[in-house]
Write a protein that holds these residues in place. Structure first.
Motif, short mmCIF file in Angstrom:
data_model
loop_
_atom_site.label_atom_id
_atom_site.label_comp_id
_atom_site.label_asym_id
_atom_site.label_seq_id
_atom_site.Cartn_x
_atom_site.Cartn_y
_atom_site.Cartn_z
N ALA B 176 4.05 32.08 -1.82
CA ALA B 176 4.46 33.46 -1.52
C ALA B 176 5.98 33.53 -1.35
N LEU B 177 6.58 32.45 -0.84
CA LEU B 177 8.02 32.48 -0.55
C LEU B 177 8.88 32.39 -1.81
N THR B 178 8.35 31.81 -2.90
CA THR B 178 9.18 31.58 -4.09
C THR B 178 9.79 32.87 -4.60
N LEU B 179 9.07 33.98 -4.44
CA LEU B 179 9.58 35.24 -4.96
C LEU B 179 10.49 35.95 -3.95
N ARG B 180 10.82 35.25 -2.88
CA ARG B 180 11.71 35.78 -1.83
C ARG B 180 11.31 37.18 -1.39
N PRO B 181 10.10 37.30 -0.83
CA PRO B 181 9.62 38.62 -0.43
C PRO B 181 10.36 39.13 0.80
N LYS B 182 10.25 40.43 1.02
CA LYS B 182 10.81 41.01 2.25
C LYS B 182 9.73 41.08 3.32
N LEU B 183 8.48 41.26 2.86
CA LEU B 183 7.38 41.43 3.81
C LEU B 183 6.18 40.60 3.34
N ILE B 184 5.51 39.97 4.28
CA ILE B 184 4.27 39.26 3.95
C ILE B 184 3.15 39.77 4.84
N GLN B 209 10.48 33.43 9.71
CA GLN B 209 10.91 34.79 10.01
C GLN B 209 12.35 34.79 10.52
N ARG B 210 12.65 33.87 11.43
CA ARG B 210 14.01 33.78 11.97
C ARG B 210 15.02 33.48 10.87
N ASP B 211 14.66 32.49 10.02
CA ASP B 211 15.64 32.03 9.02
C ASP B 211 15.78 32.98 7.85
N LEU B 212 14.72 33.63 7.44
CA LEU B 212 14.76 34.42 6.21
C LEU B 212 14.69 35.92 6.46
N GLY B 213 14.62 36.30 7.73
CA GLY B 213 14.56 37.72 8.05
C GLY B 213 13.30 38.41 7.53
N LEU B 214 12.21 37.69 7.51
CA LEU B 214 10.97 38.26 6.98
C LEU B 214 10.34 39.26 7.95
N THR B 215 9.56 40.16 7.39
CA THR B 215 8.73 41.05 8.20
C THR B 215 7.28 40.65 7.95
N TYR B 216 6.48 40.61 9.02
CA TYR B 216 5.07 40.27 8.84
C TYR B 216 4.17 41.40 9.31
N VAL B 217 3.09 41.59 8.57
CA VAL B 217 1.96 42.33 9.10
C VAL B 217 0.89 41.28 9.32
N PHE B 218 0.57 41.02 10.58
CA PHE B 218 -0.25 39.88 10.93
C PHE B 218 -1.64 40.36 11.35
N ILE B 219 -2.62 40.13 10.46
CA ILE B 219 -3.98 40.63 10.67
C ILE B 219 -4.86 39.52 11.21
#
Ligand SMILES: Nc1ncnc2c1ncn2[C@@H]1O[C@H](COP(=O)(O)OP(=O)(O)OP(=O)(O)O)[C@@H](O)[C@H]1O
Ligand SMILES: Nc1ncnc2c1ncn2[C@@H]1O[C@H](COP(=O)(O)OP(=O)(O)O)[C@@H](O)[C@H]1O
Ligand code: SF4
Ligand code: SF4
Ligand SMILES: [Mg+2]
Ligand SMILES: [Mg+2]
Lengths: 359, 338
Positions: B176-184, B209-219
């Motif tokens: 999932a990270l290879t495409l450098r997403p903004k949100l997972i 999240q800290r390093d790449l500034g990701l946003t998560y929706v955690f279900i």
């Protein structure tokens, strides 16, 4: 002189506690596989007293299920051998005849599983399945069996059982199926109920109902409960004693509160510390490095040593389950000098909604 | 749609990476006789850089929301905006490239990995499908991603069955990270993992999240997990949110009777002296989303239900700052059982 085999059996039987309902000694399970014979579990020792509720915990693959199955001799047919003894009311379940086993299974020791749907027969009504269990083991009439089935369904909390008794399993919800399974397993009034992950497939609100039911039934009818689970919370809520397994061995055996407050084995302590309930929010979770050793490549000596922060020279020696105070045993020779953290050390930040329900 | 975009912009939720308004997702049952309202009118914003937790029982609609957020399932009504833009209004090619910024990871790493592909090929695959860069650049990015999730490079030559559960889940994250997403969207991502490695994977999510500034929706259905990792938690019941607020408030001072019951049902690994005795044990199970109860959907299991609860759907109200709830009586100082 006596042959070797009977001598071994005598020693294990001697060690069995006279007051226990069931005494397991030196239990080991071996399987035939295409890669040779695998030793899945070994040196399993524990007792269960009448009416006691014992939780068996440990990670996937550590041997919980097969230990439960071995008690009823329900192991898969690639079994290569069963070592040790399982003394139940003077009978060694590991060695007794198939006929003797049949008289015990379902009647004096019953078992329920994670997925009630697979244990229930889809072509028979739930009433039929419960009353058949009763009729196989006793000679009650059809009418009486139906009466007692209705009674049992009521006891496990099924509302208007007259309307449910002729339902088929697929007509029931997951929680109701598990109640039916419990009713079927308790209808003959067993002295021991083995429950293997009985609530894992259920939602947390339904899980709470089923655990409460198991606890109540065990208390009111003095049925001993052997509850297999990977969830330490479930054990804390339901059981009085906790047996922790790791890589095919029992590594700790203690009263639940003792095991949670002051675990004596580094693995038990590590498991407790890794739970998110007990860590400060957003903090880094402590974890146990590495992974469980493979069944085909077990290390000598302590099986936890590659992951243990307290391993020293001496840990490569075989570890026995040692006495560690009243009602406590642990498979770690260093238990006395280690002062390991349990659930309490982390608790101040922990109790999720401890106040819920208080005005 | 653009009117809605304007509305949302007016509301001033500028830091929202995702805005969801009156989202509905419906499915036909297999016999086509009935409609399942899997998601039935949900509103929320996900803020850039946060972890937004969604909790609820099986069948409440969590996965469906997650799939809708990344457009794996089409909303039946309502709107989902990414950064204020409606992706469905984009031209096809732009929509495809836009989607890469919004990834989803599921519970079972075995289902996500092709057993006949090496780990490295699996991690490379999304880059190849997206035709990103040349072969050498793709390899470098795949290796970087594996590195990021703590997988040694020699794992690349192995096959999924030669990895542990935790390692496989790391591979899925790397993919999932290879495409450098903004949100997972993370759907039950630690549920299949053993206890002793769950912590590792949760730590990894926090670090990324800290390093790449990701946003998560955690279900998840696991309360302890969701309250550990999330800034805000939404509680879902039968296709709707019943409560939404900062983690501390939802998990320590829940306003909705369902949240209260859920929290009190959670088995806690604490000694008997530390567990409170008064547990709320809910009766029955979650009703069918084909024919949900009228008014408040929780009323069939709610110990505080009144006549009003069957007649009127409770409003979605912001009772305290940032703390939303759907219950007619949530603002009473304390509920009393009737
Ligand atoms: N493709 C589909 N066709 C028909 N019904 C569906 C479909 N997908 C989901 N549903 C139904 O929608 C409801 C919500 O499903 P969803 O899987 O989103 O819930 P969930 O909360 O994630 O459940 P779980 O925790 O069990 O995965 C359920 O009643 C489900 O049966
Ligand atoms: N039929 C079998 N053949 C070979 N190995 C088995 C068989 N059943 C179980 N095992 C092995 O025995 C060990 C314990 O299994 P099990 O009792 O199912 O563990 P748990 O229930 O704790 O997950 C595992 O290593 C498992 O792979
Ligand atoms: S025997 Fe040694 S390695 Fe094993 S648990 Fe004890 S201290 Fe750790
Ligand atoms: S609206 Fe009524 S039924 Fe619904 S949660 Fe509130 S009190 Fe209970
Ligand atoms: Mg098992
Ligand atoms: Mg789901």
């Amino acid at each position: 002189m006596a042959a070797e085999r009977p001598v071994q059996r005598k020693t294990s039987a001697d060690a069995a506690s006279p007051r226990a309902l069931m005494s397991v000694r030196g239990l080991g399970i071996r399987f035939k596989t295409s890669h040779g014979v695998w030793q899945a579990t070994r040196k399993i020792d524990f007792d269960i007293a009448a009416g006691e509720r014992v939780g068996i915990v440990g990670e996937s693959g550590c041997g919980k299920t097969i230990t439960g199955l071995s008690i009823l001799r329900l192991l898969p047919n690639n079994l290569a051998g069963l070592d040790g003894s399982i003394m139940f009311d003077g009978v060694d379940l590991a060695r007794c005849s198939t006929r003797a086993m049949r008289a015990i299974r379902g009647r004096r020791i019953a078992m329920i599983f994670q997925e009630p749907m697979s244990a229930l027969d889809p072509v028979f009504t739930v009433g039929h399945q419960i009353s058949e269990t009763l009729r196989v083991h006793t000679n009650v009439s059809k009418e009486e069996a139906r009466e007692r089935t209705l009674d049992m369904l009521r006891r496990v909390g099924i509302a208007s059982p007259e309307r449910r008794i002729d339902d088929y399993p697929h007509q029931l919800s997951g929680g109701m199926r598990q109640r039916v399974m419990i009713a079927a397993s308790l209808i003959c009034g067993p002295q021991l109920l083995i429950a293997d992950e009985p609530t894992t497939a259920l939602d947390v609100t339904v899980q709470a109902q089923i655990l409460e039911l198991l606890r109540d039934l065990s208390e009111t009818s003095n049925t001993a409960l052997m509850l297999i689970t990977h969830d330490l919370g479930v054990v804390a809520e339901t059981c009085t004693r906790m047996i922790t397994m790791y890589a095919g061995e029992v590594i700790e055996d203690a009263a639940v509160d003792d095991a949670l407050v002051r675990p004596l084995h580094p693995y038990t302590s590590g498991l407790l510390r890794s739970l998110p309930h007990l860590s400060p929010r957003h903090g880094k979770l402590p974890s146990i490095p590495g992974r469980v050793p493979s069944i085909v490549d077990m290390p000598n000596g302590c099986r936890f040593k590659a992951r243990c922060a307290h391993a020293v020279a001496g840990c490569e020696k075989e570890q026995e389950l040692r006495d560690a105070g009243p009602g406590r045993r642990v498979r770690c020779w260093r238990f006395n000098e280690l002062d390991l953290p349990g659930a309490l050390q982390h608790a101040p930040s922990a109790p999720i909604a401890a106040m819920v329900g208080d005005p | 749609m653009s009117a809605l975009a304007a509305d949302i912009a007016d509301e001033g939720v500028k830091d929202a990476i995702v805005s969801v308004r009156d989202l509905q997702v419906q499915f036909q049952t297999s016999d086509r006789r009935a409609t399942v309202k899997a998601v039935d009118g949900v509103d929320f914003d996900v803020r850039r850089g946060e972890t937004f937790g969604i909790i609820g029982e099986s069948g409440s609609g969590k996965t469906t929301i997650g799939r809708a957020l990344v457009f794996l399932v089409k909303p039946s009504a309502g709107a989902i905006l990414h950064n204020g833009v409606d992706p469905l209004a984009l031209p096809r090619r732009q929509f495809q490239s836009h989607r890469r910024d919004y990834q989803i990871i599921f519970q079972d790493p075995n289902a996500a990995l092709n057993p006949r592909m090496t780990i490295l090929s699996s991690v490379l695959e999304p880059l190849e499908l997206a035709r990103e860069g040349d072969r050498a650049q793709r390899l470098r990015r795949a290796r970087e991603a594996m590195d990021r999730v703590g997988l040694p490079q020699d794992v690349g030559d192995r096959y999924p069955h030669q990895l542990s559960g935790g390692q496989k889940q790391r591979v899925v994250i790397a993919r999932a990270l290879t495409l450098r997403p903004k949100l997972i969207v993370c759907d039950e991502v630690v549920a299949a993992l053993d206890m002793s490695i769950r912590g590792d994977v949760l730590n990894l999510f926090a670090e990324l999240q800290r390093d790449l500034g990701l946003t998560y929706v955690f279900i998840t259905h696991d309360l302890a997990v969701v309250s550990h990792i999330s800034e805000r938690i939404a509680v879902m019941y039968l296709g709707r949110f019943v409560e939404l607020g900062p983690t501390e408030q939802v998990s320590e001072r829940p306003l909705h009777p369902y949240t209260q019951a859920l929290l009190s049902a959670e088995p806690r690994p604490l000694p008997s002296s530390m567990r409170s005795g008064n547990r709320i044990v809910l009766q029955g199970e979650i009703p069918s989303p084909i024919d949900p109860p009228s008014g408040c959907r929780f009323r069939t299991r709610c110990q505080y239900a009144q006549a009003l609860c069957a007649e009127q759907t409770p409003e979605w109200r912001e009772l305290a700052r940032d703390h939303w709830v759907a219950c007619h009586f949530a603002d009473r100082p304390s509920f009393s059982p009737n």
